[in-house]
Design an enzyme around this catalytic site. Structure first.
Site, short mmCIF file in Angstrom:
data_model
loop_
_atom_site.label_atom_id
_atom_site.label_comp_id
_atom_site.label_asym_id
_atom_site.label_seq_id
_atom_site.Cartn_x
_atom_site.Cartn_y
_atom_site.Cartn_z
N GLY A 1 0.83 -1.20 0.00
CA GLY A 1 0.00 0.00 0.00
C GLY A 1 0.86 1.25 0.00
N GLY B 1 -0.26 -5.04 0.57
CA GLY B 1 -1.48 -4.83 -0.20
C GLY B 1 -1.58 -5.70 -1.42
CD GLU C 1 2.40 -6.33 6.07
OE1 GLU C 1 1.91 -6.20 4.95
OE2 GLU C 1 2.88 -7.43 6.48
CG ASP D 1 -3.09 -4.66 6.70
OD1 ASP D 1 -2.03 -5.01 6.13
OD2 ASP D 1 -3.66 -3.57 6.46
#
Length: 351
Positions: free
Chosen positions: A65, A114, A137, A145
């Site tokens: 992301g 992402g 992450e 996530d």
């Protein structure tokens, strides 16, 4: 709509190509919206039988992301715009997970963060020799996530926990061996495979399986027993202690992984372990995304995220000052606060 995503049709195929090569096709909010709108349109179009997801020019597939945007939000608007990004990105993840038509994701290159969130919901997940799959992450104070809790918790042998904590990169054959990819093909065959899928969209599984031969050896399986042993606990201190015991016996692999964990945010390592433990018991992907949105909403504005991005991505000094600084300092009360429900009007909702 944005030129960073190219959408088009090819007979019975809806085709989405990520097109932000200078950022390794990292997702922006506008890219998420463009993809979601195309999927909505094609879902209602009886002429479209399947979806192909890939990247256009340059290296890819998708490096994650828009981390710089998220850090700016954490520092300058109290996380408001960052939470909006997470909310809508997670809607896209859920939309793809529940999509009624088959999606074929070609993970031909870097597939991280992402990029994992938009490839793993696909029915067909195609790895190549260029694939580099990771959820890194914890190294920047975030957590795995975009559905990472759901996918990683369902890999056997505690490999998901290992990937979540260490951010280890898998090559294409390793992604196939773990089940994260459904197929492995040489990258030189991708264009031909796409053409054949467009000709016979009802035979995607057979088309992807026919030409590949034997994939390369999956290196991670050589350490599968060690991963299962040392990462068996959902308590982070137990994992560290297990590695320390092996180090005392001269295990170089344990030393390497312990050194890796020493660079990660203790807070988000503990978050990831609790996240995967909860995700493993869920039967509804939407409930998983609701939980991950709660976590993201809290972690975004806690100290470790802005500091981790500064140290690893912005300044590249690789000297993050984590807060809390040690696993022991990450209390159960802090974790409870991170996982707690949001006010009802702020909870994540699917499309």
């Amino acid at each position: 709509m944005t030129d960073d995503v190219l959408t088009r049709t090819n007979g019975p195929i809806g085709h989405i190509s990520l097109n932000r090569p200078k950022a390794l096709h990292a997702l922006t909010l506008e890219m998420c919206h463009t993809m979601s709108a195309a999927l909505m349109e094609w879902e209602k179009d009886d002429a479209i039988e399947a979806i192909i997801l890939d990247h256009d020019d340059g290296r890819g597939f998708c490096a994650g992301g828009d981390i710089a945007f998220l850090r700016d939000s954490a520092l300058n608007d109290g996380g408001v715009s960052g939470r909006k990004f997470f909310h809508d990105e997670y809607q896209l993840n859920h939309q793809m997970f529940t999509y009624p038509k088959p999606i074929v994701a070609f993970m031909d290159g870097i597939t991280m963060g992402g990029g994992v969130g938009i490839s793993l919901p696909a029915k067909f997940r195609v790895a190549t020799e260029n694939t580099r799959f990771a959820m890194p992450e914890t190294g920047i104070g975030l957590f795995p996530d975009v559905g990472g809790g759901w996918y990683l918790s369902r890999i056997g042998g505690r490999i998901g926990q290992f990937l979540a904590l260490t951010g280890a990169r898998l090559e294409g054959a390793e992604a196939l061996w773990t089940g994260l990819a459904t197929h492995y093909v040489p990258s030189t065959m991708i264009d031909d495979l796409k053409a054949r899928i467009a000709e016979r969209p009802g035979r995607i599984a057979g088309i992807l399986s026919e030409p590949v031969g034997t994939p390369p050896d999956a290196r991670i399986k050589n350490n599968a027993d060690k991963i299962a042993k040392h990462f068996s606990s959902d308590r982070y201190e137990d994992i560290l202690a297990s590695l320390e015991t092996a180090i005392a016996d001269g295990d170089e692999w344990a030393q390497k992984e312990r050194d890796t964990l020493g660079t990660k945010s203790p807070q988000t390592c503990k978050v990831a372990l609790r996240q995967l433990a909860i995700s493993a018991g869920l039967s509804d992907f939407a409930e998983n995304m609701r939980m991950e949105y709660r976590i993201a909403s809290r972690v975004l504005t806690r100290p470790d995220f802005a500091e981790g991005v500064r140290a690893v991505i912005t300044d590249k000094t690789h000297d993050p000052k984590w807060n809390p600084a040690t696993p022991e300092d990450v209390t159960e009360e802090l974790l409870d606060a991170i996982f707690a429900p949001l006010p009802s009007k702020e909870e994540w909702k699917s499309l």
